[in-house]
Design an enzyme around this catalytic site. Structure first.
Site, PDB file in Angstrom:
ATOM      1  N   HIS A 232       2.101  -9.870   2.084  1.00 56.98           N
ATOM      2  CA  HIS A 232       3.625  -9.906   1.593  1.00 56.98           C
ATOM      3  C   HIS A 232       4.536  -9.413   2.746  1.00 56.98           C
ATOM      4  CE1 HIS A 232       2.634  -5.721   0.936  1.00 56.98           C
ATOM      5  NE2 HIS A 232       4.009  -5.727   0.896  1.00 56.98           N
TER       6      HIS A 232
HETATM    7  C1  UD1 Z   1       8.456  -3.753  -1.559  1.00 54.61           C
HETATM    8  C2  UD1 Z   1       8.457  -2.638  -0.266  1.00 54.61           C
HETATM    9  C3  UD1 Z   1       7.246  -2.758   0.517  1.00 54.61           C
HETATM   10  C4  UD1 Z   1       5.806  -2.788  -0.763  1.00 54.61           C
HETATM   11  C5  UD1 Z   1       6.034  -3.972  -1.599  1.00 54.61           C
HETATM   12  C6  UD1 Z   1       4.901  -3.920  -2.560  1.00 54.61           C
HETATM   13  C7  UD1 Z   1      10.740  -2.029   0.497  1.00 54.61           C
HETATM   14  C8  UD1 Z   1      11.452  -2.373   1.681  1.00 54.61           C
HETATM   15  N1  UD1 Z   1       9.351  -2.845   0.675  1.00 54.61           N
HETATM   16  O1  UD1 Z   1       8.606  -4.872  -0.809  1.00 54.61           O
HETATM   17  O2  UD1 Z   1       7.018  -1.613   1.312  1.00 54.61           O
HETATM   18  O3  UD1 Z   1       4.733  -2.903   0.415  1.00 54.61           O
HETATM   19  O4  UD1 Z   1       7.128  -3.706  -2.461  1.00 54.61           O
HETATM   20  O5  UD1 Z   1       4.947  -4.775  -3.365  1.00 54.61           O
HETATM   21  O6  UD1 Z   1      10.777  -1.357  -0.411  1.00 54.61           O
HETATM   22  N2  UD1 Z   1      10.377  -9.697  -6.963  1.00 54.61           N
HETATM   23  C9  UD1 Z   1       9.872 -10.031  -8.254  1.00 54.61           C
HETATM   24  N3  UD1 Z   1       9.538  -9.301  -9.107  1.00 54.61           N
HETATM   25  C10 UD1 Z   1       9.314  -8.010  -9.059  1.00 54.61           C
HETATM   26  C11 UD1 Z   1       9.684  -7.334  -7.545  1.00 54.61           C
HETATM   27  C12 UD1 Z   1      10.179  -8.163  -6.797  1.00 54.61           C
HETATM   28  O7  UD1 Z   1       9.823 -11.432  -8.367  1.00 54.61           O
HETATM   29  O8  UD1 Z   1       9.244  -7.321  -9.885  1.00 54.61           O
HETATM   30  C13 UD1 Z   1      10.853 -10.433  -6.057  1.00 54.61           C
HETATM   31  C14 UD1 Z   1      12.247 -10.366  -5.439  1.00 54.61           C
HETATM   32  O9  UD1 Z   1      13.140 -11.168  -6.263  1.00 54.61           O
HETATM   33  C15 UD1 Z   1      12.401 -10.235  -4.089  1.00 54.61           C
HETATM   34  C16 UD1 Z   1      10.747 -10.371  -3.720  1.00 54.61           C
HETATM   35  O10 UD1 Z   1      10.131 -10.186  -4.713  1.00 54.61           O
HETATM   36  O11 UD1 Z   1      12.512 -11.618  -3.598  1.00 54.61           O
HETATM   37  C17 UD1 Z   1      10.877  -9.017  -2.828  1.00 54.61           C
HETATM   38  O12 UD1 Z   1      10.918  -7.708  -3.444  1.00 54.61           O
HETATM   39  P1  UD1 Z   1      11.505  -6.373  -2.843  1.00 54.61           P
HETATM   40  O13 UD1 Z   1      11.336  -5.061  -3.976  1.00 54.61           O
HETATM   41  O14 UD1 Z   1      12.801  -6.759  -2.101  1.00 54.61           O
HETATM   42  O15 UD1 Z   1      10.455  -6.094  -1.677  1.00 54.61           O
HETATM   43  P2  UD1 Z   1       8.794  -6.290  -1.570  1.00 54.61           P
HETATM   44  O16 UD1 Z   1       8.663  -7.485  -0.700  1.00 54.61           O
HETATM   45  O17 UD1 Z   1       8.327  -6.284  -2.910  1.00 54.61           O
END
Ligand code: UD1
Length: 431
Positions: A232
């Protein structure tokens, strides 16, 4: 004493849960000994950085975490938008709740956002603010392109109590000029959660549902040999060539074995955008759980809950990952791990654990995967990864507040704010 714990994203939940339980344990003991007024009051805040059932809700039920007292519901956004929104909403919560201590976990945007707000808040006209504790302090990849590295460094430099999981954490912090008395080597609360959940994970039905258990003599315990994959990191999945390189590095592995790939929402999106569906055996939603997936190839799954994922990790012949926490969990479970990154902020998983850093080039991944599938690396569980880290954290916090109370109530010790007046007074009496 009032303690506010802040969680926001998936890896926070398993790090925070043991601290909640350790506070509850301490409260139960203290109440009997000294009465209810000595109890620690706990406030659990969820920023809502991760918000859906798969990334958040199921972890609360699997870990038996109490419902958050306060939910900020920030949701997704760019780094700036997400961080700013958490800060904006958290400030009001701090002013309203006025905790003595804010505890943040790990390295996600919620961690740095809430530490920064706490560091700058004024709860009275003297600029009084809550103390800040960082659980999982001191880890460094020295890769400034990782958003998590920026979050770690800033959070550590704002914190008053720094709880480290491995010796390298202490060394990094000392090198950066952080005072030794702020640093506490307590072990790893993520491993506390793992140890507490192992028995539950043995009851997970997932291996049976996927046809990976029974009627086979391929591996000990009657479990077919399979690998588990998680990806991821933006550097691996947001770039077409980078993701291609990792998938090509796995082509020999997935020609021989089932590779189970519970993908993060970010990764799902990119696979579709890059038109990479053909790399996968088939897309498996949770509704299709009943269907066996024991054939070779990469099987794409929806994100799994904590207990189901633990069951897959514990029984895997190999785990390939770019996650930080999974490097630690596989070390604790003695399961071989291949990290598809150029570095790790968790060096103890390599020096003592089962982890090998493969980098992200296809040929290197292929070679390391092959080595790890065929010859097991000697490993041991790192110091203080014994399921008691949260109890050490809570004890350290209680000691710190007791010292502070004694210092302010003792006539021999002056509150810091009074020191300039005293120096002036001494000068005047001398002259
Ligand atoms: C975040 C953390 C990362 C951690 C990871 C674990 C930061 C900078 N990054 O990254 O350190 O390893 O979480 O999962 O804080 N999304 C969903 N459902 C959710 C949450 C997110 O669909 O419940 C999607 C969002 O729409 C987004 C993507 O996942 O497009 C990324 O989510 P985001 O929280 O921005 O960062 P992560 O890549 O999850």
């Amino acid at each position: 004493m009032k303690i506010m714990l802040v969680v926001g994203a998936r890896p926070n939940f398993m790090k925070a849960a043991p601290v909640v339980f350790a506070v509850q344990d301490r409260n139960a003991k203290i109440e009997k000994l000294r009465g209810p007024e000595e109890k620690i009051q706990l406030v659990l805040v969820h920023t809502g950085q991760h918000y859906d059932e798969a990334m958040s809700g199921s972890f609360f039920s699997d870990l038996a975490l109490p419902k958050p007292d306060i939910h900020l519901e920030v949701g997704s956004g760019s780094h700036a938008v997400q961080t700013a929104e958490i800060m904006r909403r958290f400030e009001g919560v701090l002013l309203e709740e006025r905790p003595d201590l804010v505890v943040v976990f790990g390295d996600v945007n919620s961690t740095v956002a809430c530490a920064l707000v706490t560091a700058k808040i004024s709860l009275d006209t003297n600029g009084k603010r809550p103390l800040i504790a960082h659980v999982e302090a001191g880890l460094r990849s020295y890769d400034a392109a990782m958003p998590e590295e920026i979050n770690r460094v800033i959070t550590d430099h704002l914190s008053d109590l720094l709880f480290v999981t491995e010796e390298s954490g202490r060394e990094n912090l000392l090198r950066e000029g952080i005072a030794a008395e702020k640093i506490h080597f307590v072990g790893n609360t993520m491993i506390d959660s793992l140890m507490a959940s192992l028995a539950k994970s043995d009851k997970s039905a997932l291996l049976n549902q996927f046809g990976l258990r029974g009627n086979t003599n391929e591996s000990a315990g009657g479990v077919r040999r399979y690998a588990l994959l998680t990806l991821h990191r933006p550097s691996n999945v947001d770039n077409r060539e980078a993701l291609l390189s990792v998938l090509e590095g796995l082509n020999e592995l997935c020609a021989c074995y089932p590779v189970l790939f519970p993908a993060h929402p970010r990764t799902f999106k990119r696979i579709a955008e890059f038109g990479f569906e053909h790399f996968f055996q088939r897309l498996t939603g949770s509704a299709e759980r009943g269907r066996p997936i024991s054939t070779p190839g990469i099987h794409l799954l929806c994100p799994l809950g904590y207990v189901d994922f633990l069951s897959l990790m514990k029984n895997a012949a190999l785990v390939v990952t770019d996650s930080g926490g999974i490097q630690e969990e596989t070390t604790c479970l003695a399961v071989p791990c291949v990290t598809v990154r150029e570095n790790t902020e968790r060096p103890v998983t390599v020096t003592q654990g089962t982890n090998v850093i493969a980098g992200t080039k296809a040929e290197n991944i292929r070679r390391v995967v092959n080595d790890q599938m065929h010859s097991r690396k000697e490993s041991r569980i790192p110091e203080k990864w014994d399921g008691k880290a949260a109890a050490r954290i809570v004890q350290t916090i209680a000691d710190r507040f007791q010292q502070r109370n004694e210092a302010t109530s003792s006539t021999g010790v002056l509150p810091q704010a009074a020191i300039p007046q005293v120096v002036e007074l001494l000068h005047r009496t001398k002259n």
